[in-house]
Design a protein around this motif. Structure first.
Motif, PDB file in Angstrom:
ATOM      1  N   MET A   1       0.866  -1.197   0.000  1.00  0.00           N
ATOM      2  CA  MET A   1       0.000   0.000   0.000  1.00  0.00           C
ATOM      3  C   MET A   1       0.896   1.239   0.000  1.00  0.00           C
ATOM      4  SD  MET A   1      -3.170   0.903  -0.061  1.00  0.00           S
ATOM      5  CE  MET A   1      -3.763  -0.783  -0.046  1.00  0.00           C
ATOM      6  N   ASP A   2       0.637   2.123  -0.946  1.00  0.00           N
ATOM      7  CA  ASP A   2       1.424   3.359  -0.949  1.00  0.00           C
ATOM      8  C   ASP A   2       0.509   4.536  -1.305  1.00  0.00           C
ATOM      9  OD1 ASP A   2       1.014   3.321  -3.685  1.00  0.00           O
ATOM     10  OD2 ASP A   2       2.931   2.333  -4.077  1.00  0.00           O
ATOM     11  N   GLY A   3       1.074   5.742  -1.212  1.00  0.00           N
ATOM     12  CA  GLY A   3       0.302   6.958  -1.434  1.00  0.00           C
ATOM     13  C   GLY A   3      -0.369   6.988  -2.806  1.00  0.00           C
ATOM     14  N   GLU A   4       0.297   6.393  -3.788  1.00  0.00           N
ATOM     15  CA  GLU A   4      -0.283   6.407  -5.141  1.00  0.00           C
ATOM     16  C   GLU A   4      -1.551   5.568  -5.218  1.00  0.00           C
ATOM     17  OE1 GLU A   4       2.357   5.516  -8.480  1.00  0.00           O
ATOM     18  OE2 GLU A   4       3.734   6.952  -7.546  1.00  0.00           O
ATOM     19  N   ARG A   5      -1.510   4.421  -4.545  1.00  0.00           N
ATOM     20  CA  ARG A   5      -2.717   3.573  -4.557  1.00  0.00           C
ATOM     21  C   ARG A   5      -3.855   4.239  -3.818  1.00  0.00           C
ATOM     22  NH1 ARG A   5      -1.698  -2.455  -3.037  1.00  0.00           N
ATOM     23  NH2 ARG A   5      -3.950  -2.574  -3.021  1.00  0.00           N
ATOM     24  N   ASP A 383      -1.536  12.158   1.348  1.00  0.00           N
ATOM     25  CA  ASP A 383      -1.750  10.777   0.876  1.00  0.00           C
ATOM     26  C   ASP A 383      -0.948   9.796   1.728  1.00  0.00           C
ATOM     27  OD1 ASP A 383      -3.375  11.776  -1.074  1.00  0.00           O
ATOM     28  OD2 ASP A 383      -1.913  11.583  -2.710  1.00  0.00           O
ATOM     29  N   GLU A 384       0.221  10.231   2.191  1.00  0.00           N
ATOM     30  CA  GLU A 384       1.060   9.332   3.002  1.00  0.00           C
ATOM     31  C   GLU A 384       0.365   9.028   4.342  1.00  0.00           C
ATOM     32  OE1 GLU A 384       2.209  11.962   1.223  1.00  0.00           O
ATOM     33  OE2 GLU A 384       3.011  10.530  -0.257  1.00  0.00           O
ATOM     34  N   THR A 387      -2.503   6.785   3.778  1.00  0.00           N
ATOM     35  CA  THR A 387      -2.018   5.408   3.585  1.00  0.00           C
ATOM     36  C   THR A 387      -1.679   4.780   4.936  1.00  0.00           C
ATOM     37  OG1 THR A 387      -1.131   6.073   1.461  1.00  0.00           O
ATOM     38  CG2 THR A 387      -0.285   4.013   2.371  1.00  0.00           C
ATOM     39  N   VAL A 391      -3.249   1.312   6.514  1.00  0.00           N
ATOM     40  CA  VAL A 391      -2.452   0.222   7.103  1.00  0.00           C
ATOM     41  C   VAL A 391      -2.898  -0.013   8.549  1.00  0.00           C
ATOM     42  CG1 VAL A 391      -0.122  -0.483   7.776  1.00  0.00           C
ATOM     43  CG2 VAL A 391      -0.505   0.638   5.546  1.00  0.00           C
TER      44      VAL A 391
END
Ligand code: GLV
Ligand code: MN
Ligand code: MN
Length: 403
Positions: A1-5, A383-384, A387, A391
């Motif tokens: 899972m990352d900021g882009e997703r 976004d971070e 994310t 999580v």
């Protein structure tokens, strides 16, 4: 899972109900924007192989596992916004819930108790006045006949708005069987203050919600000519209203509480006429019920004295009262442990998880909001951090539902 997703799924919702010129969101319950959000919810759920159902109050549920199995862990939040509200208050909890399910699947986890993603109706009460209307109806805390008769600013009733959306308002009301399937509630929400920013933590866990309520204050007087009516001959409800705004602010400061009049309507609303009627809506909140009762009592007493002096009428209608919520300590501690430690904070904001805490152990996760601003287009989370929220929610759901 990352900021882009996170950003990709977030972006698929973000154009719905957007007001022009950066004016935030207009996502009122049962409006076209709300219906589009509901469609988005159904598509995202079906794409993930989740089964979707609605209760009679328009609350949506997407099930991973059997809806009938019982002892489910329910997550999610609401789509509806305050007028020109921010993007995150509500939708962040729903988007994060779908992404947390994706993450659990990538981890190869299967729930041993069902997980439900919920989208609750009219949490803000921005259209029909009653906060957390969907969950209040679901739990039997609000009378469905009264709900059907609630009207919006244009005089459209909830019954009419639901019927226009193709939903039967006759089905509004408590649903004990559906509630009995829920074993725990975890709502993720953007933080509506700066506590996490001050602690340099991306995610926190809620401890409590301040008791709070909404009161409609109606001031009546006599419409008359602004140019010809002598100052001493007036019965001007605007004066009593103005005093009420100041009295609410002063009493809240004196008592270490919060009081706001952020909505007003005036009749006839003409520059050159003395008003005949003013409605103002008081929102009051405090750390405990005695302080809240004291605050509201003091405000009302001061307004009554003033209205006698002004020769105006003053009447109060209670729109909604929310008791103090202490979130379930065991659930809270399990979440904190699953997150490897996190700040625990109380909040002055109301939430569906607070209403549901009356029927099941409930908890909340908060995601850092760098400025703390909420109920405004300036509401923001990176976004971070969102994310990190996904999580944390996945970790929490894994601990509760996949062991
Ligand atoms: C909901 O956001 C409320 O606290 O009014
Ligand atoms: Mn809100
Ligand atoms: Mn909210």
């Amino acid at each position: 899972m990352d900021g882009e997703r996170f950003a990709a799924l977030w972006g698929s919702l973000s154009s719905i109900g957007k007001a022009p010129d950066g004016g935030g969101y207009l996502r009122y319950a049962w409006s076209e924007a709300d219906l589009a959000c509901r469609e988005w919810f159904t598509e995202e759920a079906l794409d993930r192989g989740l089964s979707v159902e609605a209760d009679g109050n328009g609350n949506l549920f997407a099930w991973w596992g059997s809806a009938e199995a019982g002892d489910a862990v329910l997550t999610g939040s609401h789509f509806d916004s305050v007028p020109h509200g921010g993007a995150y208050d509500g939708p962040l909890g729903i988007v994060s819930a779908f992404l947390a399910i994706d993450l659990l699947r990538e981890r190869g986890r299967e729930p041993n108790r069902p997980i439900a993603v919920a989208a609750f109706t009219e949490e803000e009460g921005a259209r029909f006045g009653v906060a957390c209307l969907g969950t209040r109806l679901l739990t039997g805390a609000f009378d469905p006949a009264r709900a059907r008769g609630l009207v919006d600013r244009d005089g459209v009733s909830l019954a009419r708005a639901m019927a226009d959306a193709g939903v039967d308002p006759g089905a509004l009301g408590a649903d004990p069987e559906r509630l009995a399937r829920i074993g725990a509630v975890v709502e993720l929400h953007i933080e509506q203050g700066r506590a996490l920013a001050d602690r340099s933590a991306p995610v926190g866990v809620a401890s409590a919600i301040w008791p709070h309520g909404r009161w409609r204050l109606e001031f009546t007087g006599e419409a008359n000519h602004a140019g010809t009516t002598r100052m001493g001959d007036r019965f001007d409800p605007m004066l009593t209203f103005a005093f009420a705004v100041l009295a609410a602010n002063k009493e809240a400061r004196l008592k270490g509480a919060h009081a706001t009049i952020g909505r007003v309507s005036v009749e006839p609303n003409a520059t050159n006429a003395i008003a005949s009627r003013v409605n103002g809506w008081l929102d009051a909140r405090a750390a405990d019920v005695p302080t809240l009762d004291n605050l509201v009592g003091a405000i009302m007493t001061r307004i009554e004295e003033r209205s006698t002096r002004d020769g105006t009428g003053f009447a109060v209608t209670v729109e909604s009262i929310s008791p103090a919520t202490e979130f379930d300590a065991v659930l809270r501690d399990r979440l904190v442990a699953a997150l490897g430690g996190a700040p625990v904070l109380p909040t002055g904001a109301g939430h569906d998880a607070g209403v549901l805490s009356a029927v099941a152990p409930a908890a909340m996760l908060f995601v850092r909001n760098p400025t703390g601003v909420s109920h405004s287009p300036a509401e923001f989370a990176t976004d971070e951090d969102c994310t990190a929220g996904v999580v944390a929610l996945a970790d929490g759901l894994e601990a509760l539902a996949c062991q």
